[in-house]
Motif scaffolding. Sequence first.
Motif, mmCIF file in Angstrom:
data_model
loop_
_atom_site.group_PDB
_atom_site.id
_atom_site.type_symbol
_atom_site.label_atom_id
_atom_site.label_comp_id
_atom_site.label_asym_id
_atom_site.label_seq_id
_atom_site.Cartn_x
_atom_site.Cartn_y
_atom_site.Cartn_z
ATOM 1 N N UNK A 53 -7.116 11.362 32.567
ATOM 2 C CA UNK A 53 -5.810 11.294 33.238
ATOM 3 C C UNK A 53 -5.054 12.611 33.054
ATOM 4 N N UNK A 54 -5.102 13.163 31.837
ATOM 5 C CA UNK A 54 -4.434 14.432 31.572
ATOM 6 C C UNK A 54 -5.052 15.544 32.413
ATOM 7 N N UNK A 55 -6.390 15.587 32.466
ATOM 8 C CA UNK A 55 -7.066 16.628 33.244
ATOM 9 C C UNK A 55 -6.720 16.520 34.722
ATOM 10 N N UNK A 56 -6.644 15.290 35.222
ATOM 11 C CA UNK A 56 -6.320 15.079 36.637
ATOM 12 C C UNK A 56 -4.889 15.515 36.942
ATOM 13 N N UNK A 57 -3.930 15.176 36.060
ATOM 14 C CA UNK A 57 -2.529 15.533 36.287
ATOM 15 C C UNK A 57 -2.322 17.045 36.224
ATOM 16 N N UNK A 58 -3.000 17.721 35.293
ATOM 17 C CA UNK A 58 -2.879 19.169 35.189
ATOM 18 C C UNK A 58 -3.500 19.833 36.413
ATOM 19 N N UNK A 59 -4.638 19.311 36.858
ATOM 20 C CA UNK A 59 -5.277 19.856 38.052
ATOM 21 C C UNK A 59 -4.404 19.715 39.281
ATOM 22 N N UNK A 60 -3.723 18.561 39.396
ATOM 23 C CA UNK A 60 -2.828 18.337 40.536
ATOM 24 C C UNK A 60 -1.627 19.269 40.472
ATOM 25 N N UNK A 61 -1.066 19.456 39.267
ATOM 26 C CA UNK A 61 0.128 20.283 39.116
ATOM 27 C C UNK A 61 -0.163 21.755 39.368
ATOM 28 N N UNK A 62 -1.362 22.213 39.015
ATOM 29 C CA UNK A 62 -1.678 23.643 39.125
ATOM 30 C C UNK A 62 -2.536 23.991 40.342
ATOM 31 N N UNK A 102 -6.164 18.299 22.374
ATOM 32 C CA UNK A 102 -6.610 17.557 21.199
ATOM 33 C C UNK A 102 -7.738 16.608 21.579
ATOM 34 N N UNK A 103 -7.648 16.049 22.801
ATOM 35 C CA UNK A 103 -8.660 15.099 23.276
ATOM 36 C C UNK A 103 -9.168 15.545 24.643
ATOM 37 N N UNK A 104 -10.276 16.277 24.698
ATOM 38 C CA UNK A 104 -10.764 16.801 25.985
ATOM 39 C C UNK A 104 -11.341 15.724 26.903
ATOM 40 N N UNK A 105 -11.469 14.500 26.390
ATOM 41 C CA UNK A 105 -12.006 13.418 27.225
ATOM 42 C C UNK A 105 -10.916 12.644 27.956
ATOM 43 N N UNK A 106 -9.660 13.092 27.849
ATOM 44 C CA UNK A 106 -8.538 12.421 28.520
ATOM 45 C C UNK A 106 -8.549 12.799 30.002
ATOM 46 N N UNK A 138 -9.743 22.648 36.180
ATOM 47 C CA UNK A 138 -9.346 22.649 34.770
ATOM 48 C C UNK A 138 -10.580 22.596 33.878
ATOM 49 N N UNK A 139 -10.621 23.509 32.917
ATOM 50 C CA UNK A 139 -11.727 23.544 31.949
ATOM 51 C C UNK A 139 -11.156 23.292 30.560
ATOM 52 N N UNK A 140 -11.425 22.125 29.946
ATOM 53 C CA UNK A 140 -10.834 21.818 28.640
ATOM 54 C C UNK A 140 -11.639 22.396 27.475
ATOM 55 N N UNK A 141 -10.923 22.770 26.420
ATOM 56 C CA UNK A 141 -11.528 23.138 25.139
ATOM 57 C C UNK A 141 -10.735 22.407 24.055
ATOM 58 N N UNK A 142 -11.270 22.373 22.839
ATOM 59 C CA UNK A 142 -10.631 21.638 21.746
ATOM 60 C C UNK A 142 -9.848 22.607 20.857
ATOM 61 N N UNK A 143 -8.627 22.201 20.500
ATOM 62 C CA UNK A 143 -7.807 23.001 19.579
ATOM 63 C C UNK A 143 -7.303 22.099 18.455
ATOM 64 N N UNK A 144 -6.885 22.702 17.353
ATOM 65 C CA UNK A 144 -6.380 21.947 16.206
ATOM 66 C C UNK A 144 -4.932 21.524 16.444
ATOM 67 N N UNK A 145 -4.559 20.358 15.917
ATOM 68 C CA UNK A 145 -3.219 19.805 16.155
ATOM 69 C C UNK A 145 -2.120 20.673 15.561
ATOM 70 N N UNK A 146 -2.325 21.199 14.355
ATOM 71 C CA UNK A 146 -1.271 22.010 13.753
ATOM 72 C C UNK A 146 -1.083 23.330 14.492
ATOM 73 N N UNK A 147 -2.168 23.920 14.974
ATOM 74 C CA UNK A 147 -2.063 25.152 15.753
ATOM 75 C C UNK A 147 -1.374 24.898 17.091
ATOM 76 N N UNK A 148 -1.644 23.731 17.689
ATOM 77 C CA UNK A 148 -1.000 23.377 18.956
ATOM 78 C C UNK A 148 0.507 23.207 18.751
#
Length: 555
Positions: A106-115, A100-104, A119-129
């Motif tokens: 902290x989220x990108x760093x945590x996902x990169x560490x876990x995987x 929802x927020x590709x500028x986060x 990490x390459x972010x894209x934007x998705x709609x909240x209801x679809x998510x």
Amino acid sequence: MRGLAESLVRSGMVRAEDMSSLVADIGDGPQLREGIVTARLATETQIAQGIAAESGYAFVDLGAVSLDADVVALVPASLCRRYQLIPLERGRRSLTIGMLDPSDLIALDDVGTATEMNVRPVVVAADALKNAFTRFLRSDEELSDLSEQIGEIAASESSSGTESLEDQVDDAPIVRFVNLLITQAISDRASDIHIEPGERQLTVRYRIDGVLHEMQKADRAIQDGVISRLKIMASIDIAERRKPQDGRLSVHHDGRQVDLRLATLPTVWGEKIVMRILDNSGQTLSMGDLKFSLINHKRFTESIGRPHGMVLVTGPTGSGKSTTLYTALNAVASPRVNVITVEDPVEYRMAGINQVQVNARAGMTFQAALRSILRSDPDVVLVGEIRDKETATISIEAALTGHLVLSTLHTNDAPSALTRLTEIGCEPFLVGTALTAVVAQRLARRLCMNCRETYTESRDVLDSVHFPHNPADPPVLYRTVGCAACSGTGYRGRVALHEVMTVSEDLEKLVVAHATGTELRAVAIKQGMVSLREDGFSKVAQGITTIEEVLRVSI
């Protein structure tokens, strides 16, 4: 977020004056996004597109993307929910995630560490998510962890009996375990939850689209705590374990109230609990939602449109009889009509309709309730189920004295309803006169529209099942494939197969002559009744279900 607001205005999705007013009322910050949707200034998709335009990241429509469960599993579910993201595609050393927020950062760093991937972010709609979370991020792992915690707590307790059970009920892991079971069942579109004690394990099964699926196995140590928690929620006696009990509870799920009907059954290993999930959306069904064929729709609507007579819906437990009856009530109810029901139990609460709950202990039986109802000036009477001679006789008399009576009966097909009523002691000439129509129905699983594929069935198979077809031009049918949307089953949802028999003068004469069900069926088909299997095959030809499903549920 103010940049998002400006982007939406520039794109023409939102008027400048509307956005200025909203920003002035709410201010900048996380609340602005929710405020834009609440004010209906833009959809979630438009907001996501606005964020993509403002941030320079790509927008991805999750509805048009086929997600891979193995890719989704690369990121722990807890991280996905915490940062509102989901993995979309895996490269050699990269991972595309929808956010929802590709500028986060902290989220990108945590996902990169876990995987351990780029990490390459894209934007998705909240209801679809949210829909993707429902399909892929299940609660199974958390349920397993909770069952282990509860088992450890139970093993460490030295006391036993009622006091220990009360302590377990108040314990947070038990509460969370039960809540997760119910929430997951509703998300999975289950109709029933089975909690079954065993010698060593407690098994949880969900009935989804008419088929039971084993969902969870937990240590037997948690059994008493789970059962006691559910009994308290349903307001029934937690100390009574020797006889069956019934109760009802309500939970809130995704902003709506969902009712559950609970029944306990003592077994050799403890009490089994079955919870029927009552989908309140069934109250708002229209006749078109029942998927009657044209001829069946005409026959049924004409029958319930009459000012008097009896209309029966037959079929086994779980065949959708209640849904059909409530839909019929919705069709005939109006401020000018007095509608009264007597049910055991009242499954769906409906506005504008007087619903009576059977209470045998207080003397409010079907028979007693029906006698009182007929003194209350009803126009339409719904009897939950005809089980005995007295209930059947009163219902028939009501139909003969100017009332429209709707009810259910347990028979295998529509013509058998006539013989069943005479078998339980009703006068044959009254049965033939009072009965207007009988609907027999079954529920077949509906093909998943996301993944079904076309094929041509062999002529030998079509001939063997008597599927109507032209040998020179074989029909194009659909079969199951399996995808994430249907959890790999190839089916999603159910569709009803119907057999509508109107009671003609010829059928009345046969009933009085004590004709067999076979003779009645032959005459009904001769007069235009479409059998369950024929109705099912027409839905197969329309691509709604499969031959295998029709053969499974029809006779």
